[in-house]
Design a protein around this motif. Structure first.
Motif, PDB file in Angstrom:
ATOM      1  N   ARG A  96     -16.649   2.596  19.284  1.00 29.94           N
ATOM      2  CA  ARG A  96     -15.859   3.685  18.717  1.00 29.94           C
ATOM      3  C   ARG A  96     -14.793   3.124  17.768  1.00 29.94           C
ATOM      4  N   LEU A  97     -14.291   4.007  16.918  1.00 30.60           N
ATOM      5  CA  LEU A  97     -13.133   3.704  16.078  1.00 30.60           C
ATOM      6  C   LEU A  97     -12.397   5.014  15.867  1.00 30.60           C
ATOM      7  N   ASP A  98     -11.159   5.073  16.348  1.00 30.86           N
ATOM      8  CA  ASP A  98     -10.386   6.316  16.348  1.00 30.86           C
ATOM      9  C   ASP A  98      -9.374   6.406  15.224  1.00 30.86           C
ATOM     10  N   VAL A  99      -8.820   5.260  14.819  1.00 34.30           N
ATOM     11  CA  VAL A  99      -7.744   5.257  13.833  1.00 34.30           C
ATOM     12  C   VAL A  99      -8.012   4.175  12.792  1.00 34.30           C
ATOM     13  N   LEU A 100      -7.893   4.545  11.522  1.00 35.76           N
ATOM     14  CA  LEU A 100      -7.949   3.582  10.418  1.00 35.76           C
ATOM     15  C   LEU A 100      -6.663   3.706   9.623  1.00 35.76           C
ATOM     16  N   VAL A 101      -5.962   2.583   9.462  1.00 31.99           N
ATOM     17  CA  VAL A 101      -4.776   2.537   8.609  1.00 31.99           C
ATOM     18  C   VAL A 101      -5.096   1.630   7.431  1.00 31.99           C
ATOM     19  N   ASN A 102      -5.162   2.208   6.249  1.00 30.97           N
ATOM     20  CA  ASN A 102      -5.416   1.440   5.026  1.00 30.97           C
ATOM     21  C   ASN A 102      -4.079   1.029   4.425  1.00 30.97           C
ATOM     22  N   ASP A 103      -3.673  -0.209   4.687  1.00 35.26           N
ATOM     23  CA  ASP A 103      -2.395  -0.701   4.177  1.00 35.26           C
ATOM     24  C   ASP A 103      -2.584  -1.954   3.325  1.00 35.26           C
ATOM     25  N   ILE A 104      -3.768  -2.145   2.812  1.00 33.72           N
ATOM     26  CA  ILE A 104      -4.077  -3.364   2.058  1.00 33.72           C
ATOM     27  C   ILE A 104      -3.423  -3.304   0.680  1.00 33.72           C
ATOM     28  N   PHE A 105      -2.819  -4.410   0.274  1.00 35.87           N
ATOM     29  CA  PHE A 105      -2.347  -4.515  -1.108  1.00 35.87           C
ATOM     30  C   PHE A 105      -2.290  -5.986  -1.480  1.00 35.87           C
ATOM     31  N   GLY A 106      -1.122  -6.541  -1.584  1.00 30.35           N
ATOM     32  CA  GLY A 106      -1.008  -7.943  -1.969  1.00 30.35           C
ATOM     33  C   GLY A 106      -0.893  -8.166  -3.457  1.00 30.35           C
ATOM     34  N   GLY A 107      -0.742  -7.093  -4.250  1.00 32.36           N
ATOM     35  CA  GLY A 107      -0.662  -7.250  -5.698  1.00 32.36           C
ATOM     36  C   GLY A 107       0.739  -7.340  -6.250  1.00 32.36           C
ATOM     37  N   ASP A 108       1.715  -7.587  -5.381  1.00 28.02           N
ATOM     38  CA  ASP A 108       3.111  -7.608  -5.825  1.00 28.02           C
ATOM     39  C   ASP A 108       3.351  -8.594  -6.961  1.00 28.02           C
ATOM     40  N   ARG A 109       2.703  -9.721  -6.894  1.00 31.40           N
ATOM     41  CA  ARG A 109       2.946 -10.760  -7.894  1.00 31.40           C
ATOM     42  C   ARG A 109       2.506 -10.329  -9.289  1.00 31.40           C
ATOM     43  N   TYR A 110       1.652  -9.310  -9.378  1.00 27.99           N
ATOM     44  CA  TYR A 110       1.169  -8.844 -10.682  1.00 27.99           C
ATOM     45  C   TYR A 110       1.968  -7.654 -11.215  1.00 27.99           C
ATOM     46  N   ALA A 111       2.877  -7.125 -10.397  1.00 30.08           N
ATOM     47  CA  ALA A 111       3.672  -5.973 -10.824  1.00 30.08           C
ATOM     48  C   ALA A 111       4.726  -6.421 -11.832  1.00 30.08           C
ATOM     49  N   GLN A 112       4.873  -5.649 -12.897  1.00 25.56           N
ATOM     50  CA  GLN A 112       5.856  -5.962 -13.927  1.00 25.56           C
ATOM     51  C   GLN A 112       6.758  -4.738 -14.103  1.00 25.56           C
ATOM     52  N   TRP A 113       7.748  -4.645 -13.216  1.00 20.12           N
ATOM     53  CA  TRP A 113       8.582  -3.443 -13.170  1.00 20.12           C
ATOM     54  C   TRP A 113       9.529  -3.334 -14.360  1.00 20.12           C
ATOM     55  N   ASP A 114       9.659  -4.395 -15.127  1.00 24.40           N
ATOM     56  CA  ASP A 114      10.658  -4.397 -16.191  1.00 24.40           C
ATOM     57  C   ASP A 114      10.081  -4.024 -17.554  1.00 24.40           C
ATOM     58  N   ARG A 115       8.845  -3.501 -17.581  1.00 20.92           N
ATOM     59  CA  ARG A 115       8.253  -3.182 -18.880  1.00 20.92           C
ATOM     60  C   ARG A 115       7.307  -2.002 -18.756  1.00 20.92           C
TER      61      ARG A 115
END
Length: 225
Positions: A96-115
């Motif tokens: 069985r599988l009752d709960v799935l939490v999709n929290d995958i990311f890891g792309g912080d290093r590619y974020a460019q918040w200043d542009r």
């Protein structure tokens, strides 16, 4: 351990190495669920490209310290075969599988918040989307059939939790100047619905004279870029 509200339930927290994913895995385990906590950074195989010290084994230790049970598994959720193998293992071991939490990311290093969007590094931006969008779709694709069978066979509803990165209201102020810049005129009170901030996607900033790019009605959907 003592029985909790989620005793006999099985949860998969995808992206549980650190932060909110780790905290959710710990609390689900504390509530009695058997938790599969997945991530890429491991003491055995080394750090992921994020290059941070937390490991998925550390999440397992936190679950056990909370009185819970579960298993830490090194999984790259960009790899459909690896995700499929994980779900097969969950079905073989628990049925069985009752709960799935999709929290995958890891792309912080590619974020460019200043542009703004058009000045972002394209390769990095596409990599970030792959890590933050494709991984969720791949995981849901393989996990949902088991969750549907679980709900059918047990009569207990399954739950999918999609983690995102801030509300639209928060991002408007915290990430001002990022992504699309939109301009529009306020419609008269008797006018039909027209373009609005909510119709132009998450990645946008306030109107700016230096970047007068508008959002056409019915052409921009929330979350599009």
């Amino acid at each position: 351990m003592e029985h909790g509200p989620l005793t006999d339930r099985v949860a998969l927290v995808a992206g549980a190495t650190r932060g909110a994913g780790r905290a959710i895995a710990v609390e689900l385990a504390r509530a009695g669920a058997f938790v599969y906590a997945t991530g890429r950074s491991s003491r055995a195989s080394g750090r992921s490209e994020i290059d941070r010290p937390e490991t998925i084994e550390g999440t397992a230790e936190a679950m056990y310290a909370a009185g819970g049970t579960g298993r830490a598994v090194v999984v790259d959720h960009e790899d459909p075969d690896a995700v499929q193998a994980l779900v097969r293992e969950i079905e073989q071991d628990h049925g069985r599988l009752d709960v799935l939490v999709n929290d995958i990311f890891g792309g912080d290093r590619y974020a460019q918040w200043d542009r703004p969007l058009w000045e972002h590094d394209l390769a990095g931006g596409l990599r970030m989307l792959r890590m933050g969008v494709d991984t969720h779709l791949i995981t849901s694709h393989h996990a949902l059939p088991l969750m549907l069978r679980t709900a059918r066979d047990t009569g207990v509803r399954a739950l999918v939790v999609e983690m995102t990165d801030g509300t639209a209201q928060f991002n408007r102020s915290f990430r001002e100047g990022v992504g699309f810049t939109t301009t529009w005129s306020r419609p008269p009170s008797n006018a039909s619905s027209r373009a609005s901030p909510s119709s132009c996607g998450r990645s946008r900033s306030r109107p700016s004279a230096s970047h007068p790019v508008g959002c056409a009605p019915k052409r921009c959907s929330r979350g599009s870029a």
